[in-house]
Enzyme design. Structure first.
Site, PDB file in Angstrom:
ATOM      1  N   LYS A 140       0.844  -1.192   0.000  1.00  0.00           N
ATOM      2  CA  LYS A 140       0.000   0.000   0.000  1.00  0.00           C
ATOM      3  C   LYS A 140       0.881   1.244   0.000  1.00  0.00           C
ATOM      4  O   LYS A 140       1.818   1.338   0.805  1.00  0.00           O
ATOM      5  CB  LYS A 140      -0.892   0.005   1.237  1.00  0.00           C
ATOM      6  CG  LYS A 140      -1.857  -1.172   1.300  1.00  0.00           C
ATOM      7  CD  LYS A 140      -2.910  -1.082   0.204  1.00  0.00           C
ATOM      8  CE  LYS A 140      -3.854  -2.274   0.239  1.00  0.00           C
ATOM      9  NZ  LYS A 140      -4.882  -2.186  -0.822  1.00  0.00           N
ATOM     10  N   ASP A 148      -0.180  -0.040  -4.570  1.00  0.00           N
ATOM     11  CA  ASP A 148      -1.619   0.234  -4.564  1.00  0.00           C
ATOM     12  C   ASP A 148      -1.863   1.528  -3.805  1.00  0.00           C
ATOM     13  O   ASP A 148      -1.645   1.592  -2.598  1.00  0.00           O
ATOM     14  CB  ASP A 148      -2.344  -0.938  -3.880  1.00  0.00           C
ATOM     15  CG  ASP A 148      -3.857  -0.802  -3.924  1.00  0.00           C
ATOM     16  OD1 ASP A 148      -4.350   0.239  -4.404  1.00  0.00           O
ATOM     17  OD2 ASP A 148      -4.542  -1.735  -3.480  1.00  0.00           O
ATOM     18  N   GLU A 180      -1.577   0.513  -8.832  1.00  0.00           N
ATOM     19  CA  GLU A 180      -3.020   0.242  -8.737  1.00  0.00           C
ATOM     20  C   GLU A 180      -3.768   1.428  -8.145  1.00  0.00           C
ATOM     21  O   GLU A 180      -3.285   2.056  -7.208  1.00  0.00           O
ATOM     22  CB  GLU A 180      -3.204  -1.004  -7.861  1.00  0.00           C
ATOM     23  CG  GLU A 180      -4.635  -1.426  -7.615  1.00  0.00           C
ATOM     24  CD  GLU A 180      -4.713  -2.763  -6.883  1.00  0.00           C
ATOM     25  OE1 GLU A 180      -3.760  -3.570  -7.005  1.00  0.00           O
ATOM     26  OE2 GLU A 180      -5.712  -3.009  -6.187  1.00  0.00           O
ATOM     27  N   GLU A 217     -11.256  -2.508  -8.667  1.00  0.00           N
ATOM     28  CA  GLU A 217     -12.029  -2.986  -7.511  1.00  0.00           C
ATOM     29  C   GLU A 217     -13.160  -2.033  -7.160  1.00  0.00           C
ATOM     30  O   GLU A 217     -14.128  -2.434  -6.530  1.00  0.00           O
ATOM     31  CB  GLU A 217     -11.121  -3.213  -6.298  1.00  0.00           C
ATOM     32  CG  GLU A 217     -10.673  -1.949  -5.608  1.00  0.00           C
ATOM     33  CD  GLU A 217      -9.782  -2.213  -4.380  1.00  0.00           C
ATOM     34  OE1 GLU A 217      -8.729  -2.832  -4.566  1.00  0.00           O
ATOM     35  OE2 GLU A 217     -10.145  -1.804  -3.281  1.00  0.00           O
ATOM     36  N   ASP A 228     -14.095  -7.151  -9.764  1.00  0.00           N
ATOM     37  CA  ASP A 228     -14.499  -7.436  -8.393  1.00  0.00           C
ATOM     38  C   ASP A 228     -15.754  -8.296  -8.435  1.00  0.00           C
ATOM     39  O   ASP A 228     -16.758  -7.907  -9.042  1.00  0.00           O
ATOM     40  CB  ASP A 228     -14.749  -6.138  -7.632  1.00  0.00           C
ATOM     41  CG  ASP A 228     -15.014  -6.400  -6.165  1.00  0.00           C
ATOM     42  OD1 ASP A 228     -14.150  -6.076  -5.346  1.00  0.00           O
ATOM     43  OD2 ASP A 228     -16.089  -6.947  -5.829  1.00  0.00           O
ATOM     44  N   HIS A 248      -9.507  -8.517  -8.147  1.00  0.00           N
ATOM     45  CA  HIS A 248      -9.391  -8.020  -6.787  1.00  0.00           C
ATOM     46  C   HIS A 248      -9.939  -9.076  -5.833  1.00  0.00           C
ATOM     47  O   HIS A 248     -10.955  -9.699  -6.113  1.00  0.00           O
ATOM     48  CB  HIS A 248     -10.208  -6.729  -6.646  1.00  0.00           C
ATOM     49  CG  HIS A 248     -10.398  -6.284  -5.231  1.00  0.00           C
ATOM     50  ND1 HIS A 248     -11.648  -6.176  -4.634  1.00  0.00           N
ATOM     51  CD2 HIS A 248      -9.502  -5.918  -4.295  1.00  0.00           C
ATOM     52  CE1 HIS A 248     -11.492  -5.748  -3.385  1.00  0.00           C
ATOM     53  NE2 HIS A 248     -10.220  -5.576  -3.156  1.00  0.00           N
TER      54      HIS A 248
END
Lengths: 432, 432
Positions: free
Chosen positions: A220, A248, A274, A301, A324, A351
């Site tokens: 992240k 992400d 992402e 997602e 998703d 995702h």
């Protein structure tokens, strides 16, 4: 085999207090309580169907309420009356002339639609005594096409084009299936790098994941730039240059900031970036991709429906399509997006995580490989190691691969004890 | 003037059984019961704030429940603590770390956000003893900018660019206001051509509207092509070539069908074609506009947020920007879209009708003219003549123009008797 009739729908507000351990925390979603609007289709036989949509805690009650309303579309219906023309059924749910004002096909009502459609697919697969991936893989082309609502996407993918993709990939399916039986479907781990984790914890989790055989790691980002860079270097050093590192940002940045920050982080050779910006911003993603060509751009997602995915592909905005299973309207709409991705030659890397998403997407990825994309190139499915113990048929991951599911259904059945303990607000967990 | 403190929020599910008379019927919305999630902000003084979001019946309960949750963000707050940095407050509502998963910034939770923000603006205007348009028109540039969440739109409009637009248009504001006081703001009528109306009824309503001074008429299309053409010819013949005729397909068509049908209907020289396809399809609208250059393309009533509007403008997808006072997050997000439209030189013609939308948009249009666009060219605001009798300060329309509102507030206060009688499911109307 006799038909089934759906006689009732039980709907449950299910919440896990994951925010207590910073699990699932990122730059935007700072304190998620992984939750689900969960439903059980009751039938006139012993079989039941189980479905869910994933949520983050507050607001699950809205999906639950929407799901209760949508239940009227299945109660009293025979299973075959739905599955014989599944797209028409899906359109009934998304086209309700009063409800659709609240979308259309997005947000709370679309999440609830996903839960119900997923439950019907689960019931269908159980009735056929097959795991969902196999039910799909064994379907005739025309049956698959009849499950897809082509409305609003015919300018990108016609039924004829979808049929041609399915036909073309019949060859070699047995070999691909054999490969999956032996190796499983490739996965990546997000469990090493949540935002709320300390450097020490990240380092330890990297070691552990490497020992388990993982080769693709997601971190992240979207925090303070120096922090992001330090954490990213840490993971890169831990995993080495031969493994893949993905970032992400969870929608943190405006377009121009995303370009700047993605360029900075490009020195660590990420495999993708992402959610660099708003999931609604097709043209924004296209510009980021154009201006940072050295980094592949991923999103999905939070993309609300097939119309957004269509444009992401038309605009050359993404390198990686992250469907998703619960934000799109169930299996049906995911089929549409996978087929569009095949036409546009964009890899689908679903995702997952949360509650039940891993259990779901394993089936979609397997079907994608067997019948739609027919390749594993640049394909990995997300894996997050939480909450699987609550599922009757949990995912099995070994050596960085999802092993082929063998149980009938779509794998979302949750133990009755979990349903009792984690139901909100009256379950034992929430009372204490 | 002393500050106010918000002490509580009353939330009401309000529904009118309009589907009984085919009012509001179109190709997609076949049986709407015009409804609202309505809220009343209670304060430590006598003043109250009234706000709503418009819905079509079923599902209003979801917006009501979302609104109840969001109320926690205002209860106990002083009015000035909100209005001094209104964008930050708006971000609190749209950025709730669990709730935003259900959007972000779209669907049920965004509609509820709009109701609450609109109520705060109403309270603010009442506190300043001004109609909302005047509150806005009298604001300092910086105050307006502080009300706008620029997140995700800075690649299209920076705060500096927005400031420059506001500055440039200071000149001439008094003259424009004088014009509005004398003539009002130009409007168009949608009341003549609902889908469920017979040809006879349409003809009669055209005669009546012409007698009332209307010059712009909108007709619902998207049905059987021959029916559409017959109804369109009927209206064109009735109103003559000197008046404007607009078509509204309410999202009925796929992109290629929209191109074909818009070309066919172009023989009647429509002033615009509205919602030819999915409101999510930015690139689709852009293609329709490119391929049918003789017809201006309009959309917006179902566009979920400023990010979609931004792209519609960047992609040159629309000629007419139809903001919705309740689908966008209240006055705040409408300010963002109006300023973007000014930068891209696209006229804003707000969507109205339903419950309270006319009462709302009159204020936005007046502000747009006074401070943002500074022109009436190609601008008309929708008017539908239903349900105004339930409002304490209803719109006044004369000779096809909205007369300037003079009462303090944002005009959405509904009579207590209406709230009692039409509340769902226990109001008198719904009991019988």
């Amino acid at each position: 085999m006799s038909d089934l009739k759906i006689t009732g729908v039980e709907v449950i507000d299910l919440r896990f207090p994951t925010s207590r351990d910073a699990i699932g925390s990122d730059a935007v979603n700072t304190s998620p309580d992984y939750s689900a609007a969960y439903c059980i289709l009751e039938t006139d036989q012993e079989l039941k169907g189980y479905g869910l949509t994933f949520t983050l805690g507050r607001g699950t009650e809205l999906c639950v309420e929407a799901l209760r309303y949508l239940s009227k579309f299945v109660i009293g219906r025979s299973l075959s009356s739905i599955t014989d023309n599944f797209a028409a059924f899906s359109r009934e749910l998304t086209g309700d002339p009063q409800f659709r004002w609240l979308g259309p096909e997005k947000g709370v009502i679309h999440l609830a639609t996903a839960a119900l459609l997923n439950a019907v697919w689960d019931l269908y697969a159980r009735k056929k005594d097959k795991p969902l991936w196999q039910l799909l893989a064994d379907m005739e082309d025309e049956q698959i096409l009849r499950a897809i609502d082509f409305r609003y996407i015919t300018d990108a993918l016609t039924p004829d084009e979808a049929r041609a993709i399915l036909r073309k990939n019949k060859a070699g399916m047995d070999l691909r299936l054999e490969y999956l039986r032996q190796r499983g479907y490739p996965a990546y781990t997000t469990s090493v790098g949540w935002m709320g984790f300390s450097d020490e914890k990240i380092a330890h989790l990297c070691d552990q994941a490497l020992a388990e055989g993982w080769t693709h790691f997601k971190l992240k980002v979207g925090g303070d730039p120096a922090d992001d860079m330090r954490r990213a270097r840490l993971v890169r050093e831990k995993i080495g240059s031969h493994n893949k590192l993905m970032f992400d940002a969870n929608q943190m940045w405006d377009v121009e900031e995303a370009i700047k920050r993605t360029r900075e982080l490009a020195v660590l050779h990420p495999w993708w970036m992402e959610e660099p910006t708003s999931p609604d911003d097709i043209l924004g993603h296209a510009r980021i991709r154009r201006e940072v060509p050295q980094v592949r751009i991923a999103t999905g997602e939070h993309c609300q429906n097939r119309v957004i995915f269509k444009q992401l592909m038309q605009a050359k905005a993404i390198d990686v399509c992250q469907i998703d299973s619960c934000r799109l309207a169930g299996v049906n709409e995911n089929l549409a997006v996978m087929l569009m991705a095949a036409k546009f030659n964009i890899p689908v890397c679903p995702h997952a995580g949360g509650v039940g998403l891993c259990e779901y997407v394993q089936h979609l990825s397997v079907f994608d490989y067997l019948r739609v994309s027919a390749t594993l190139e640049n394909r990995v499915t997300e894996f997050v190691d939480h909450l699987h113990e609550h599922f009757v048929d949990p995912v099995h991951v070994e050596n960085g691969h999802y092993l082929l599911s063998t149980q009938p259904g779509y794998s979302a059945e949750i133990y009755p004890e979990t349903l009792r303990n984690y139901s909100y607000p009256n379950g034992k967990i929430w009372k204490t």
